[in-house]
Design an enzyme around this catalytic site. Structure first.
Site, short mmCIF file in Angstrom:
data_model
loop_
_atom_site.label_atom_id
_atom_site.label_comp_id
_atom_site.label_asym_id
_atom_site.label_seq_id
_atom_site.Cartn_x
_atom_site.Cartn_y
_atom_site.Cartn_z
N ALA A 170 0.85 -1.18 0.00
CA ALA A 170 0.00 0.00 0.00
C ALA A 170 0.89 1.23 0.00
O ALA A 170 2.07 1.16 0.38
CB ALA A 170 -0.90 0.02 1.24
N THR A 194 1.43 4.02 2.11
CA THR A 194 1.02 4.27 3.49
C THR A 194 1.33 5.69 3.97
O THR A 194 1.09 6.00 5.13
CB THR A 194 1.68 3.25 4.44
OG1 THR A 194 3.10 3.26 4.22
CG2 THR A 194 1.14 1.86 4.21
N THR A 203 -7.68 -0.68 7.15
CA THR A 203 -7.26 0.25 8.20
C THR A 203 -8.43 0.79 9.01
O THR A 203 -9.57 0.83 8.51
CB THR A 203 -6.51 1.42 7.54
OG1 THR A 203 -6.31 2.45 8.50
CG2 THR A 203 -7.30 2.01 6.38
N TYR A 236 -6.61 8.56 2.09
CA TYR A 236 -6.12 7.20 2.37
C TYR A 236 -7.28 6.30 2.78
O TYR A 236 -7.45 5.19 2.25
CB TYR A 236 -5.06 7.29 3.47
CG TYR A 236 -4.54 5.98 4.01
CD1 TYR A 236 -3.70 5.17 3.25
CD2 TYR A 236 -4.86 5.57 5.31
CE1 TYR A 236 -3.20 3.98 3.77
CE2 TYR A 236 -4.36 4.39 5.84
CZ TYR A 236 -3.54 3.60 5.07
OH TYR A 236 -3.05 2.43 5.59
N LYS A 285 -8.91 3.04 0.82
CA LYS A 285 -8.99 1.73 1.47
C LYS A 285 -10.44 1.23 1.52
O LYS A 285 -10.71 0.04 1.35
CB LYS A 285 -8.40 1.81 2.87
CG LYS A 285 -6.88 1.91 2.90
CD LYS A 285 -6.27 0.59 2.47
CE LYS A 285 -4.84 0.44 2.90
NZ LYS A 285 -4.29 -0.89 2.57
N TRP A 303 -2.24 1.57 13.63
CA TRP A 303 -1.05 2.03 14.36
C TRP A 303 0.03 0.94 14.45
O TRP A 303 0.45 0.55 15.54
CB TRP A 303 -1.44 2.52 15.75
CG TRP A 303 -2.23 3.79 15.77
CD1 TRP A 303 -2.94 4.34 14.75
CD2 TRP A 303 -2.39 4.67 16.90
NE1 TRP A 303 -3.54 5.50 15.17
CE2 TRP A 303 -3.23 5.73 16.48
CE3 TRP A 303 -1.94 4.67 18.21
CZ2 TRP A 303 -3.59 6.78 17.34
CZ3 TRP A 303 -2.30 5.69 19.06
CH2 TRP A 303 -3.10 6.74 18.62
#
Ligand SMILES: NC(=O)c1ccc[n+]([C@@H]2O[C@H](COP(=O)([O-])OP(=O)(O)OC[C@H]3O[C@@H](n4cnc5c(N)ncnc54)[C@H](OP(=O)(O)O)[C@@H]3O)[C@@H](O)[C@H]2O)c1
Length: 416
Positions: A66, A68, A107, A133, A137, A162
């Protein structure tokens, strides 16, 4: 079982390779690893990914790759949607069409983080992303679920939050570096106090994913499940920073500030707490503080030495220049980087063939060195140019020793 990991050099990808190598059901062959340039999220199509599947014939694909950088995602939302959204749809189509099981990583940022009832987000809660983001996702989740409609394969969407752990550049590493700067400047370390989440140790997550796919009583073909896999407990960024500073013995005042203090491109969800879903064994992942303690080296530094044997790298020893020369985590051969031993000496990070490893750009960081340090041992090959073409080094025991994997019971039932 043949398992392919997409994004094999990432934080989770590396941990998965190790967890899969230790799993009893994957046989003697190492997991298949795909990353750039063989697999490029900007250009991957169902046809191109299908060609990889036809070549290697995995039964399960774990897609961790991904983009990120959440602020980068916010600045370039179209690129974010391509890499983190539609690319996953293409991969899912290729897998679903061949009846290959897919585990895709998602996420907490598919949720807006505005929850105020103190409960973590559950799989059935409605997605409502507030940044690029999270939007990409969430789109990936939808596209993958559509692709698996009527497929003979199974889809597992694994949401986490996290992540921390090797190879560095994670929150603990950044906090440690910022704390040293703040202390040198005689200032307090300012950390967000109103962002709360569930820190998750990548190797623990990897073990949990391996437990999901290793079940001998899997869900029926065509099932689509959502799993929230995070360590136990929750913490604000400031709580977590204090834990890091305590562990590294860095004394600096922590000043809690609201997240609105930071000007940044992306808007982080303030409530980043996921309600964990049960693992097949019925066990929950351990508390993040326990995982964090395990992530630290076990022994103190040998006095007067330049190499750290799992030692706590103090600011003073860091300032003196760190040298860690033991053999390091290896990556599977498909990655094509010789022995893939990583050498960390002072401030340089490179592969044995001398090519710089770009993800290790930047200053040496205590956290990364802590993770990388290994005790020099006569029984282990030291890196040298001559050893660069030798086969992979013998497996070393992990430190701390691996917990007994929990290979039991059944694949988690559809969560919603
Ligand atoms: N990190 C977190 O806190 C967090 C939280 C929740 C969910 N997640 C999700 O968990 C998964 C694993 O995260 P992570 O922390 O392990 O990520 P990471 O360390 O940033 O690794 C990402 C992987 O994706 C690859 N990649 C990046 N851009 C690519 C591109 N354009 N084409 C092909 N490959 C590309 C990277 O390869 P290179 O290194 O070669 O670029 C790397 O292997 C991701 O899906 C992420 O969204 C992460």
């Amino acid at each position: 079982m043949r398992v392919a990991v997409v994004g094999v050099v990432g934080r989770l990808g590396r941990a998965l390779v190790q967890a899969l190598e230790e799993a009893p059901f994957t046989g003697f062959r190492p997991p298949i690893g795909w990353d750039q340039p063989e697999l490029e999220l900007d250009t991957v199509t169902a046809a191109s990914f299908g060609a990889l599947l036809d070549r290697e014939r995995p039964e399960v694909v774990i897609h961790t790759a991904a983009w990120t950088d959440v602020d980068g995602n916010a600045r370039e939302p179209e690129v974010a949607m391509r890499r983190n959204g539609t690319a996953v749809g293409e991969i899912a189509q290729a897998c679903a069409g061949r009846g290959v099981d897919l585990v895709m990583l998602s996420t907490n940022e598919v949720f807006d983080g505005r929850r105020t009832d103190g409960r973590g987000y559950e799989p059935r809660d409605e997605r409502h992303p507030i940044n690029a983001y999270g939007a990409a996702k969430a789109a990936a989740e939808h596209l993958a679920a559509d692709a698996y409609e009527g497929s003979a394969g199974r889809l597992a969407i694994v949401r986490t939050a996290w992540l921390f752990g090797p190879p560095g550049a994670d929150f603990p590493a950044k906090i440690a570096a910022a704390a040293l700067r703040a202390r040198a400047a005689g200032e307090a370390l300012r950390v967000t106090g109103d962002e709360v989440g569930t820190p998750t140790y990548a190797p623990d997550l990897a073990e949990a994913i391996v437990e999901l796919i290793g079940d001998d009583d899997p869900p029926p073909p065509g099932s689509r499940t959502i799993h929230h896999l995070v360590n136990g407990g929750r913490a604000s960024r400031a709580d977590w920073a204090r834990e890091v500073l305590r562990a590294l013995a860095i004394e600096v005042e922590v000043a809690e500030v609201p997240s609105s203090t930071w000007q940044r491109a992306s808007t982080p969800p303030l409530w980043a707490v996921l309600e964990p879903t049960p693992l097949p064994s019925g066990l929950a992942m351990r508390h993040w503080r326990e995982a964090f303690r395990d992530a630290l080296p076990a022994r103190g530094p040998a006095p007067g030495r330049e190499t750290w044997d799992h030692g706590v790298l103090t600011p003073a020893s860091h300032a003196a220049g760190a040298h860690c020369t033991g053999p390091h985590r290896s990556l599977p051969p498909p990655h094509g980087r010789g022995t893939n031993e990583l050498r960390v000496t002072g401030r340089s990070r490179h592969w044995p063939d001398g090519r710089a490893r770009r993800r290790f750009k930047g200053p040496a960081c205590p956290w990364e060195l802590l993770h990388c340090a290994r005790p020099p041992s006569a029984s282990l090959p030291r890196w040298s140019p001559a050893s660069a073409s030798s086969p992979r080094p013998a497996r070393r025991p992990r430190s701390p020793p691996p917990r007994t994997p929990r290979w039991r019971s059944s694949w988690a039932r559809p969560a919603a």
